[in-house]
Design a protein around this motif. Structure first.
Motif, mmCIF file in Angstrom:
data_model
loop_
_atom_site.group_PDB
_atom_site.id
_atom_site.type_symbol
_atom_site.label_atom_id
_atom_site.label_comp_id
_atom_site.label_asym_id
_atom_site.label_seq_id
_atom_site.Cartn_x
_atom_site.Cartn_y
_atom_site.Cartn_z
ATOM 1 N N HIS A 191 0.919 -1.047 -0.352
ATOM 2 C CA HIS A 191 -0.190 -0.004 0.010
ATOM 3 C C HIS A 191 1.413 1.030 -0.175
ATOM 4 C CE1 HIS A 191 -2.696 2.808 0.750
ATOM 5 N NE2 HIS A 191 -2.383 3.247 1.558
ATOM 6 N N GLN A 192 1.917 1.374 0.692
ATOM 7 C CA GLN A 192 2.995 2.770 0.624
ATOM 8 C C GLN A 192 3.325 3.071 -0.393
ATOM 9 O OE1 GLN A 192 2.914 3.775 3.490
ATOM 10 N NE2 GLN A 192 3.857 5.520 3.029
ATOM 11 N N THR A 193 3.708 1.627 -1.527
ATOM 12 C CA THR A 193 4.676 2.145 -2.370
ATOM 13 C C THR A 193 3.061 2.017 -2.799
ATOM 14 O OG1 THR A 193 5.979 0.413 -1.835
ATOM 15 C CG2 THR A 193 6.116 1.905 -3.786
ATOM 16 N N SER A 194 2.609 2.168 -3.144
ATOM 17 C CA SER A 194 1.117 2.612 -4.295
ATOM 18 C C SER A 194 1.011 3.161 -4.462
ATOM 19 C CB SER A 194 -0.135 1.573 -3.987
ATOM 20 O OG SER A 194 -0.622 2.216 -3.279
ATOM 21 N N SER A 195 -0.278 4.197 -5.421
ATOM 22 C CA SER A 195 -0.584 5.244 -5.479
ATOM 23 C C SER A 195 -1.985 5.446 -4.822
ATOM 24 C CB SER A 195 -1.194 5.749 -7.283
ATOM 25 O OG SER A 195 -1.939 4.528 -7.817
#
Length: 471
Positions: A191-195
């Motif tokens: 989640h933290q790396t996603s848009s």
């Protein structure tokens, strides 16, 4: 408004003003006092008769009321030096029909002590609000990233690379791995790396919510839909996660009836509250995780095949710690850095003997068990180096067994077997079973239901064995 004020007796108005504001002064456009209430007169040690009609600066030390009349700008919560102390005052221009006709001033706090007393009353409320705000933020947003996933073993690196590659996708992710392998950390990192990283990250443990409450917790409910439903209804986890990610941990524990409803959400991308009349569209990415074998559960009729395929778009297998022994030291070092902050310690390290002992252990509780072992060691540690005697008993026993083969190989090879103490098979099996139970209980922090899962037996069976071995 005037008609309503006319209904109030004039003698009441003064008392109302005194109650509404402890200290009040009203001046005209020339800066002369038109009204000074009794509380302000007492504070200034003047009489109203002597004050009214006088320039305000002659009566109130360091006043700025006459300046507010000229500028037409309010001064709110202004510090006002007076009588050798400081009070907090508000000053407002009086505007009638678009014209400044005067000004009104009130005193919020007559001295710093009043402000301190007020602060003491309101501080617990502010602290409580801050606590719930922090809790809400922690609950809704991810707190780990891929840099927190430590390890260089081939299997772990492959899982980490795949997770990074698909992090910005909108497809469902299924994380598989034993309890304690770090599935939730993977979900946070994806989640933290996603848009979607600035949108909510909602976590749901499917095994911890009672079945009769599951639907209302996940999908929410409308006002009056059942006895006890709060006014205005309540948003469910999917609604709260709208635009972001929902992490469904222990998806294998999801009741069959709820599996049907979850499947509909994934297919239609909409939810319906309990007692609701119309569906609510949502945009949520689903990350699911389980330590169970869902394929076997599908064959046994315990998990819906169509839901399994909906969740299993991107499958990531996270290896157990026993299959990545080379990662034990770097993971331990990372955990020790966390424990240093928690216990206000510095330079914690593992001795060579402890490293050897940790690497030979099978770690059924995985990283969670390793963290528990290290935290226990730090609690009883005097210096900075963790030694074998700081480890739990079952790990110390493992170490003693290993020492006999590691430090005394020649003795073991030369000593005839018949000279070694002999134990019956029953005694050997009983001791092994007792050690396994103790290890599982330690790994699960004494939670017998979790320990039974680790051992692969039923909870009742575990209770019987604990009684048999006097645990």
């Amino acid at each position: 408004m005037k008609g309503k004020l006319n209904n109030i007796p004039s003698e009441w108005l003064e008392e109302i003003i005194n109650l509404a504001a402890e200290c009040m002064v009203v001046i005209d456009r020339e800066g002369k006092i038109l009204y000074l209430n009794a509380a302000y007169c007492e504070f200034l040690r003047v009489t109203a008769e002597n004050a009214i009609g006088q320039p305000v600066q002659d009566v109130i030390e360091n006043t700025r009321m006459h300046i507010v009349v000229k500028t037409g700008k309010a001064e709110v919560a202004s510090i006002h030096p007076i009588n050798g102390s400081e009070m907090i005052a508000n000053r407002y221009p009086l505007v009638v029909n678009g014209e400044t006709v005067g000004a009104v001033g009130t005193v919020m706090f007559r001295n710093p002590q009043e402000w301190v007393d007020y602060s003491r009353k309101i501080q617990p409320i502010l602290e409580e609000l801050n606590y719930y705000k922090t809790k809400f933020e922690k609950e809704l947003y991810s707190k780990y990233h891929f840099g927190d996933l430590i390890g260089e073993s081939p299997g772990f690196l492959a899982a980490k690379r795949l997770a990074e590659r698909v992090s910005d996708s909108h497809s469902a992710v299924l994380l598989l791995g034993d309890s304690g392998t770090g599935k939730e950390l993977f979900a946070h990192s994806i989640h933290q790396t996603s848009s979607r990283r600035y949108a909510p990250f909602m976590r749901v443990n499917c095994g911890s919510i009672p079945e009769h409450l599951f639907e209302s917790e996940i999908f929410g409910y409308e006002e009056g839909s059942f006895t006890g439903a709060k006014k205005g209804g309540k948003k469910g986890k999917f609604e709260l996660a709208n635009g972001g990610t929902i992490f469904l941990d222990e998806i294998g524990d999801l009741p069959l009836q709820m599996q049907i409803k979850l499947l509909r959400v994934l297919q239609e991308k909409e939810i319906e509250r309990v007692g609701g009349r119309s569906p609510i569209p949502i945009d949520v990415r689903v990350i699911a995780a389980t330590h169970r074998n869902l394929e076997d559960m599908v064959q046994e009729g315990l998990f819906r095949q169509d839901l399994y395929y909906r969740l299993n778009v991107i499958k990531i297998d996270i290896p157990a710690l026993k299959n990545r022994k080379e990662d034990i030291v770097p993971i331990s070092n990372m955990l020790l850095r966390k424990l240093e902050k928690k216990f206000h310690r510095k330079n914690l390290q593992l001795s060579e003997k402890v490293i050897f002992n940790l690497q030979r252990h099978s770690w059924p509780g995985n990283i969670r068990e390793l963290e528990n072992v290290l935290e226990r060691a730090v609690n009883i540690l005097d210096g900075t180096a963790i030694l074998p005697e700081h480890l739990p008993l079952y790990l110390q026993q493992d170490k003693e067994t290993e020492n006999r083969s590691f430090d005394s190989i020649s003795v073991h090879h030369s000593a005839p077997l018949h000279n070694q103490p002999f134990r019956s098979l029953k005694e050997t099996v009983a001791e092994a079973e007792k050690n396994a139970i103790l290890q599982a209980l330690f790994s699960s922090d004494g939670n017998k239901a979790e320990a039974a899962k680790l051992l692969g037996i039923g909870k009742t069976s575990l209770y019987d064995k604990c009684k048999l071995h006097k645990i």
